[in-house]
Design an enzyme around this catalytic site. Structure first.
Site, PDB file in Angstrom:
ATOM      1  N   CYS A  22       0.859 -15.929   7.906  1.00  0.00           N
ATOM      2  CA  CYS A  22       0.589 -15.544   7.186  1.00  0.00           C
ATOM      3  C   CYS A  22      -0.243 -14.325   8.256  1.00  0.00           C
ATOM      4  O   CYS A  22      -1.409 -14.874   9.064  1.00  0.00           O
ATOM      5  CB  CYS A  22      -0.650 -16.524   6.317  1.00  0.00           C
ATOM      6  SG  CYS A  22       0.573 -17.568   5.185  1.00  0.00           S
ATOM      7  N   GLY A  70      -2.958 -25.240  10.456  1.00  0.00           N
ATOM      8  CA  GLY A  70      -2.133 -25.507  10.647  1.00  0.00           C
ATOM      9  C   GLY A  70      -1.132 -25.707   9.313  1.00  0.00           C
ATOM     10  O   GLY A  70      -2.108 -25.843   8.125  1.00  0.00           O
ATOM     11  N   SER A 126      -2.327 -23.966  -1.260  1.00  0.00           N
ATOM     12  CA  SER A 126      -2.778 -22.502  -0.952  1.00  0.00           C
ATOM     13  C   SER A 126      -1.551 -21.449  -1.804  1.00  0.00           C
ATOM     14  O   SER A 126      -0.257 -21.122  -1.685  1.00  0.00           O
ATOM     15  CB  SER A 126      -2.271 -21.916   0.809  1.00  0.00           C
ATOM     16  OG  SER A 126      -3.387 -22.054   0.988  1.00  0.00           O
ATOM     17  N   CYS A 256     -20.282 -25.538   2.126  1.00  0.00           N
ATOM     18  CA  CYS A 256     -20.545 -24.730   3.583  1.00  0.00           C
ATOM     19  C   CYS A 256     -21.441 -23.712   3.493  1.00  0.00           C
ATOM     20  O   CYS A 256     -22.822 -23.279   3.990  1.00  0.00           O
ATOM     21  CB  CYS A 256     -20.778 -25.396   4.960  1.00  0.00           C
ATOM     22  SG  CYS A 256     -18.340 -24.856   5.343  1.00  0.00           S
ATOM     23  N   CYS A 262     -25.726 -25.578   7.868  1.00  0.00           N
ATOM     24  CA  CYS A 262     -24.458 -26.249   8.152  1.00  0.00           C
ATOM     25  C   CYS A 262     -24.264 -27.267   9.567  1.00  0.00           C
ATOM     26  O   CYS A 262     -25.330 -28.363   9.084  1.00  0.00           O
ATOM     27  CB  CYS A 262     -23.261 -25.029   8.197  1.00  0.00           C
ATOM     28  SG  CYS A 262     -23.546 -24.123   9.977  1.00  0.00           S
ATOM     29  N   CYS A 277     -17.509 -26.797  14.139  1.00  0.00           N
ATOM     30  CA  CYS A 277     -16.761 -26.380  12.840  1.00  0.00           C
ATOM     31  C   CYS A 277     -15.463 -25.620  12.698  1.00  0.00           C
ATOM     32  O   CYS A 277     -14.763 -25.665  13.560  1.00  0.00           O
ATOM     33  CB  CYS A 277     -17.760 -25.142  12.304  1.00  0.00           C
ATOM     34  SG  CYS A 277     -16.984 -23.966  11.027  1.00  0.00           S
ATOM     35  N   ASP A 278     -14.633 -25.953  11.593  1.00  0.00           N
ATOM     36  CA  ASP A 278     -13.374 -25.374  12.036  1.00  0.00           C
ATOM     37  C   ASP A 278     -12.840 -23.311  12.318  1.00  0.00           C
ATOM     38  O   ASP A 278     -12.054 -23.703  12.816  1.00  0.00           O
ATOM     39  CB  ASP A 278     -12.338 -25.206  10.083  1.00  0.00           C
ATOM     40  CG  ASP A 278     -11.390 -25.278   9.814  1.00  0.00           C
ATOM     41  OD1 ASP A 278     -10.515 -25.602  10.415  1.00  0.00           O
ATOM     42  OD2 ASP A 278     -11.198 -24.135   8.818  1.00  0.00           O
ATOM     43  N   CYS A 322     -34.596 -11.847  -0.333  1.00  0.00           N
ATOM     44  CA  CYS A 322     -33.199 -11.356  -1.344  1.00  0.00           C
ATOM     45  C   CYS A 322     -33.641 -11.997  -2.724  1.00  0.00           C
ATOM     46  O   CYS A 322     -33.580 -13.502  -2.584  1.00  0.00           O
ATOM     47  CB  CYS A 322     -31.887 -11.470  -1.107  1.00  0.00           C
ATOM     48  SG  CYS A 322     -30.323 -10.935  -2.329  1.00  0.00           S
TER      49      CYS A 322
END
Length: 423
Positions: A22, A70, A126, A256, A262, A277-278, A322
Site C-alpha cells: 500500500c 504487516g 481494510s 487513544c 496515551c 506504541c504501534d 480550544c
C-alpha cells in the site's frame, strides 16, 4: 505482575511483512530495523511468553488479544491454533480470551473463515471504498489491484457468520469522494466503519503525496456526518462520530488519539521486542522484551508512563484554549509537527481539520446526548432534523414579497433573498 487498568498490545506475528504494498503504509519500512536474513515469524517460545505474560498482567476476567501486521494472516492458521491452545493453557478458571484480527482480507479462504468463526474471532478488514479508489493505493507487490480479493474475503467472512468492522483510510486519492465512499459501504451493508486519516512524513519535513490535507479530511468527515445523522443513525456505526458522542456524554474516549493521555497500547514485534506504541516502533521507543521483562512491568515502567503523559503535558497553548479541545486533546503525538499561529511548535498537522470537524458535530452530538439522558433513541435526531427542514421549506414557500425575509436580515423578502434563493 497484574496491573489495575486494562491495556492493549498490538501483536505482530510476522512483523512488518505484508503481501500488499500500500502506497501509504507506515509499517513496511520497519523491516529495516532487523537483519537482512530476518525470518519475520514469531516463534512458539515468544508466542507463549506473550500469551502467558499478557494474561498474567491483565486485570481480567476478559483478556483482549489484538493481532496486527504487516498482514497477520501470513502467519498461517496453524499459528493461531497455537494461540488458542496457549490461551486455554494459561487462562485462570472463569476467565475468557477474545481475539481480534486486523487483516487486508486478501488471503482469507474457507479454512481461515471456518477457524475464525469456530473460535469467535472478531475481524477488522481494510477497504478504502469502491474498486477505483481502493486500488489506487492498495495493490500487491506486483502492482496488481486487490479490491476483488478483499471483497471475496468479506463475502467468505459473512458466509461463516462473521460481520467484520471496516477500516477505511482517508488518503489523497479517496478523500475527495466522500459520498461515493460512504454509499459504497452502505450498499455493502457494512455495520461498523472507521475512517483513518493518512499522515505520512516526507523526507523534507512535510507530508507525502498520499497524505490528506486537514481541510480535505474535514470536508470528507463533515459530508459523511451530515448524511449519517439525517438518514443512517442505527443503520451503520461510524467510530469517528460515536466516539465523539461518548465523550460528550461524559465518558472517556476509547480511541487513544482522542484521549488526554496515551501509553496504554504497546506494540509487540515478532521477535518479542516491545515498543511504546504501534506508531513509535523505533529504537528510541523500545521498552523491553516480553520474555525477560514481562508486559505488566513494561506498561507500568516510568518511561512508558512518561511517554503517555507527554501527550497531555506537551499540548500546545492554543489547544488548551480550544473550545473543542476536549474532543481532540491534540490528536496523535506522531502528527504534532506543525506550528501554531503564535509560533509555538508541536501543533497537530490535522488541527485545522479537527477544529472544523468537531465544531460541526458538536451541536448535533449535544442533542443526541440529551436524547440519551432522556432514555430516548439517539436516532430520533434524524426525525427532528427532517421535521425542521420541512418547516424551513414551508417558511420560504409561504413568505410574501413584502414580508420580512426569513433569513432574518430585517429587509423585505423582495429586496433580500427572493431572487437569489431557489424556492
Amino acid at each position: 505482575m497484574s496491573v489495575a487498568e486494562p491495556f492493549v498490545v498490538m501483536a505482530k506475528p510476522v512483523g512488518p511483512v505484508c503481501n500488499l504494498d500500500c502506497g501509504y503504509c507506515y509499517y513496511l519500512g520497519k523491516a529495516a530495523l532487523f537483519p537482512l536474513d530476518e525470518r519475520f515469524r514469531m516463534s512458539r517460545d515468544v508466542l507463549e511468553a506473550y500469551v502467558a505474560s499478557f494474561i498474567a498482567a491483565s486485570p481480567g476476567p476478559v483478556v483482549h488479544f489484538v493481532w496486527h501486521g504487516g498482514e497477520p494472516t501470513l502467519a498461517g492458521v496453524g499459528f493461531y491454533r497455537q494461540v488458542v491452545e496457549l490461551q486455554r493453557r494459561h487462562l485462570p478458571t472463569g476467565w475468557t480470551c477474545l481475539n481480534n484480527l486486523q487483516t487486508n482480507g486478501t488471503l482469507l479462504d474457507e479454512a481461515w473463515c471456518a477457524f475464525l468463526a469456530e473460535h469467535h474471532f472478531a475481524v477488522g478488514i481494510s477497504i478504502d471504498g469502491p474498486a477505483r479508489l481502493h486500488d489506487a493505493c492498495r495493490t500487491d507487490r506486483r502492482r496488481r489491484p486487490s479490491h476483488d480479493r478483499v471483497m471475496r474475503g468479506l463475502r467468505l467472512l459473512r458466509a461463516h457468520g462473521i460481520e467484520p468492522d471496516v477500516l477505511c483510510t482517508l488518503n489523497a486519492r479517496n478523500v475527495a469522494h466522500a459520498m461515493e465512499v460512504y454509499r459504497f459501504f452502505l450498499d455493502q451493508e457494512v455495520r461498523w466503519a472507521q475512517f483513518l486519516p493518512v499522515v505520512e512524513r516526507a523526507p523534507d519535513g512535510g507530508v507525502s503525496e498520499c497524505s490528506v490535507t486537514p481541510e480535505a479530511m474535514a470536508e470528507f468527515l463533515c459530508a459523511v456526518f451530515d448524511e449519517w445523522v439525517r438518514y443512517d443513525v442505527g443503520r451503520i456505526g461510524v467510530q469517528n462520530f460515536l466516539e465523539c458522542l461518548l465523550v460528550v456524554t461524559g465518558k472517556p474516549a476509547n480511541l487513544c488519539v482522542m484521549a488526554e493521555t496515551c501509553g496504554r497500547a504497546l506494540a509487540l514485534e515478532h521477535d518479542g521486542s516491545v515498543y511504546a506504541c504501534d506508531h513509535f516502533v523505533d529504537p528510541a521507543y523500545r521498552v523491553g522484551m516480553v520474555a525477560s521483562d514481562g508486559l505488566g512491568a513494561l506498561i507500568e515502567a516510568p518511561a512508558q508512563i512518561d511517554f503517555g503523559q507527554a501527550k497531555r503535558d506537551g499540548l500546545a497553548a492554543c489547544c488548551r484554549e480550544c473550545p473543542v479541545g476536549f474532543l481532540c486533546n491534540g490528536g496523535c503525538p506522531k502528527d504534532r509537527f506543525a506550528t501554531a499561529p503564535d509560533g509555538e511548535a508541536g501543533l497537530n498537522y490535522l488541527c485545522p481539520g479537527y477544529r472544523r470537524f468537531y465544531s460541526h458535530l458538536l451541536p448535533y452530538l449535544e442533542r443526541m446526548a440529551a436524547l440519551a439522558r432522556q432514555r430516548r433513541p439517539i436516532a430520533v435526531i434524524s426525525e427532528e432534523l427532517e421535521a425542521a427542514e420541512r418547516e424551513e421549506r414551508r417558511r420560504w414557500h409561504t413568505t410574501g414579497r413584502n414580508n420580512p425575509c426569513p433569513c432574518g436580515s430585517g429587509a423585505k423578502y423582495k429586496h433580500c433573498c427572493l431572487t437569489s434563493r431557489r424556492r
